[in-house]
Motif scaffolding. Structure first.
Motif, PDB file in Angstrom:
ATOM      1  N   ARG A 421       2.638  -1.929   2.105  1.00 37.05           N
ATOM      2  CA  ARG A 421       2.905  -1.934   0.672  1.00 37.05           C
ATOM      3  C   ARG A 421       3.259  -0.518   0.235  1.00 37.05           C
ATOM      4  N   ARG A 422       4.059  -0.433  -0.792  1.00 36.94           N
ATOM      5  CA  ARG A 422       4.471   0.871  -1.299  1.00 36.94           C
ATOM      6  C   ARG A 422       3.688   1.190  -2.572  1.00 36.94           C
ATOM      7  N   GLU A 423       3.065   2.336  -2.574  1.00 38.67           N
ATOM      8  CA  GLU A 423       2.294   2.769  -3.731  1.00 38.67           C
ATOM      9  C   GLU A 423       3.222   3.269  -4.831  1.00 38.67           C
ATOM     10  N   LYS A 424       2.648   3.498  -6.025  1.00 42.07           N
ATOM     11  CA  LYS A 424       3.452   3.953  -7.157  1.00 42.07           C
ATOM     12  C   LYS A 424       4.081   5.323  -6.925  1.00 42.07           C
ATOM     13  N   ASN A 425       3.437   6.141  -6.081  1.00 42.58           N
ATOM     14  CA  ASN A 425       3.996   7.459  -5.796  1.00 42.58           C
ATOM     15  C   ASN A 425       5.054   7.423  -4.694  1.00 42.58           C
ATOM     16  N   GLY A 426       5.365   6.229  -4.189  1.00 38.92           N
ATOM     17  CA  GLY A 426       6.420   6.071  -3.200  1.00 38.92           C
ATOM     18  C   GLY A 426       5.952   6.037  -1.767  1.00 38.92           C
ATOM     19  N   THR A 427       4.702   6.326  -1.506  1.00 44.92           N
ATOM     20  CA  THR A 427       4.195   6.324  -0.138  1.00 44.92           C
ATOM     21  C   THR A 427       3.939   4.892   0.334  1.00 44.92           C
ATOM     22  N   ARG A 428       4.108   4.681   1.639  1.00 42.87           N
ATOM     23  CA  ARG A 428       3.860   3.372   2.234  1.00 42.87           C
ATOM     24  C   ARG A 428       2.484   3.371   2.868  1.00 42.87           C
ATOM     25  N   VAL A 429       1.723   2.343   2.594  1.00 40.45           N
ATOM     26  CA  VAL A 429       0.383   2.231   3.156  1.00 40.45           C
ATOM     27  C   VAL A 429       0.273   0.911   3.893  1.00 40.45           C
ATOM     28  N   GLU A 430      -0.518   0.914   4.951  1.00 37.59           N
ATOM     29  CA  GLU A 430      -0.755  -0.293   5.726  1.00 37.59           C
ATOM     30  C   GLU A 430      -2.038  -0.953   5.263  1.00 37.59           C
ATOM     31  N   ILE A 431      -1.972  -2.246   5.004  1.00 40.80           N
ATOM     32  CA  ILE A 431      -3.162  -2.983   4.568  1.00 40.80           C
ATOM     33  C   ILE A 431      -3.397  -4.166   5.494  1.00 40.80           C
ATOM     34  N   ASP A 432      -4.626  -4.603   5.591  1.00 40.09           N
ATOM     35  CA  ASP A 432      -4.977  -5.737   6.442  1.00 40.09           C
ATOM     36  C   ASP A 432      -4.432  -7.037   5.851  1.00 40.09           C
ATOM     37  N   ARG A 433      -4.117  -7.966   6.753  1.00 40.71           N
ATOM     38  CA  ARG A 433      -3.650  -9.273   6.320  1.00 40.71           C
ATOM     39  C   ARG A 433      -4.267 -10.323   7.257  1.00 40.71           C
ATOM     40  N   PRO A 434      -5.135 -11.190   6.764  1.00 42.48           N
ATOM     41  CA  PRO A 434      -5.826 -12.158   7.625  1.00 42.48           C
ATOM     42  C   PRO A 434      -4.870 -13.195   8.199  1.00 42.48           C
ATOM     43  N   PRO A 435      -5.283 -13.891   9.279  1.00 43.54           N
ATOM     44  CA  PRO A 435      -4.388 -14.854   9.963  1.00 43.54           C
ATOM     45  C   PRO A 435      -3.795 -15.942   9.069  1.00 43.54           C
TER      46      PRO A 435
END
Length: 504
Positions: A421-435
């Motif tokens: 996901r992309r944060e408001k400041n433009g950085t991309r962050v990785e987040i968990d996503r369940p099966p």
């Protein structure tokens, strides 16, 4: 998508057009489909996908009556004894949801899948199209068109009986008009070299095309059962064609493991009692079609036209009944069904599992049967999730931009999955996503894929008769399914700039 028409203009020989009514929409046209809803959950940029899933109001899609119909579980459960008891979700305490999570236990999928036909390796596009649009149905169209013209054109001195070759040519021209779209059908016969189509002019005159469009017919009006009588069929005018494609779709492609159940729309703005108005959809007015399609290719296996207040499945459990209707042929085969929150419920997934079908879908947080800590979870950080389990039945709430609720019988409750996901400041962050979210993202887009392929070949011209929109819609489905079968057939060698034509 490559289109289906004939590459040899000489194959149109034998074409042999009452006045066409120019209206704002075309029978076979579809508006550009909305983006596949599952992709909203995995875009790199911050999206409203979760919001769309969480906030969608299923009641806005249709008008439901309060009349309750008997549940059809009995029909599904008629062969329940064939399922080993070890494969069934525990039902001794259906209200019990455990915090102790473990991997689910479902059988491996071993069914034969993909195209089924006896065409040679050098088969042309028209051969694949005619797998679904059978030769005898061209003859049926010829007979019914001549019969209808005889019944209604006593004073029409410009009508001559149509031949099967002309019917084929007429359908081929309509398909070609979807490839080369002009504002008026008359422009195809224009003498202007930049507008007119020499191939079409050489096959059929403008007047003959117009006459065929006026008198083309699928079923004898005199055999229709009167309204308010037992056996009355609102779709009588196109029933023979519906019957044809129902069995040809099943005969020539075996369903893969992952299937999607969703809705499609046939654009129509005229007067017809089954027409639906859905302001939140790309096509706001038209005829709703329930569809089961292959999750990856978009192949349409089965569809059912929603009849509005006269629909036999109407009532509060319409979504459940639709899924059961479309999945009858999948019993005991281990298929996985993906659906959105309009269809998903705890009783439905239990019923499907009892019949050897496994499911996954988003679900309303207010649905009956969900545990309290799923329906009303505590505050969570983005990417966090909570899961509760009852046998193979897994309820999950996942925090994206908003909370999204899932129910599944084919996904483990925990696993190593992630998205960005992309944060408001433009950085991309990785987040968990369940099966369950992972599976929904990967396999929910089958009907949307079918809509995208159909949108590339909008068959048909504007008309006042509602049934012509369904007629050309089914031709469009035959083209799409034929293209998918051709693409997946052994020996097919795709070429980037290859254009396919349907020639008869």
């Amino acid at each position: 998508m490559d289109i289906f028409l004939s590459s040899q203009s000489s194959q149109f020989s034998g074409f042999g057009l009452s006045d066409l009514e120019d209206e704002s929409e075309s029978p076979g046209s579809v508006s550009p489909p909305s983006s596949v809803r599952t992709s909203d959950l995995s875009f790199d940029e911050e999206s409203d996908g979760a919001s769309d899933l969480s906030d969608r109001n299923p009641d806005s899609d249709i008008e439901e009556d309060n009349d309750e119909l008997p549940d059809s579980d009995g029909e599904f459960d008629s062969q329940l004894s064939e399922i080993p008891s070890s494969q069934l979700t525990s039902t001794s305490d259906e209200d019990f949801w455990s915090e102790q999570l473990e991997d689910i236990d479902i059988p491996d999928f071993s069914e034969m899948t993909g195209p089924v036909h006896m065409l040679p390796l050098n088969a042309q596009a028209v051969d694949f199209f005619q797998l679904f649009f059978e030769e005898q149905f061209f003859q049926h169209l010829t007979e019914q068109t001549n019969l209808y013209a005889q019944q209604t054109s006593e004073n029409d001195q410009h009508w001559e009986e149509v031949t099967t070759a002309e019917i084929k040519a007429f359908i081929g021209i309509n398909i070609l008009m979807g490839v080369m779209q002009l504002s008026s059908y008359r422009l195809y016969w224009s003498s202007d070299p930049f507008l007119g189509n020499t191939g079409i002019r050489s096959v059929m005159t403008e007047n003959r095309f117009s006459k065929l469009y006026q008198y083309i017919h699928v079923n004898n009006n005199q055999t229709a059962v009167p309204r308010d009588s037992e056996g009355f069929d609102k779709l009588h005018k196109v029933r023979p064609m519906i019957n044809m494609v129902e069995h040809t779709f099943k005969d020539h492609y075996k369903p893969k493991q992952n299937q999607t159940v969703d809705e499609a729309m046939v654009k129509y703005k005229g007067r017809f009692s089954i027409k639906q108005y859905m302001p939140g959809k790309p096509i706001k007015r038209g005829m709703k079609v329930w569809m089961r399609a292959d999750s990856t290719s978009g192949y349409c296996h089965q569809f059912n036209v929603y009849m509005g207040k006269d629909d036999p499945n109407k009532g509060p459990k319409l979504g459940e009944k639709v899924v059961k209707l479309l999945c009858k042929d999948l019993k005991w085969k281990g298929h996985h069904i993906y659906m959105d929150r309009y269809f998903t419920s705890v009783p439905l997934l239990r019923c499907l599992e009892r019949n050897g079908i496994y499911g996954c879908g988003t679900i309303k947080c207010t649905s009956i049967g969900l545990p309290d800590d799923i329906t009303d979870p505590p505050r969570m950080a983005r990417g966090e999730s909570i899961a509760r389990q009852n046998g193979n039945l897994v309820a999950t709430v996942w925090q994206d931009k908003k909370k999204v609720h899932f129910l599944s019988t084919n996904s483990n409750p925990t696993g190593e999955g992630s998205t960005f996901r992309r944060e408001k400041n433009g950085t991309r962050v990785e987040i968990d996503r369940p099966p369950p979210v992972e599976g929904y993202h990967n396999f929910m887009g089958g009907v949307d894929r079918n809509n995208q392929l159909r949108a590339k070949t909008p068959v048909g011209r504007p008309a006042k008769k509602w049934w012509k929109y369904l007629f050309f819609y089914m031709i469009n489905l035959c083209i799409t399914n034929g293209y998918i079968v051709m693409s997946e057939s052994v020996g097919y060698q795709p070429r980037k700039e290859r254009v396919f034509f349907v020639g008869f």
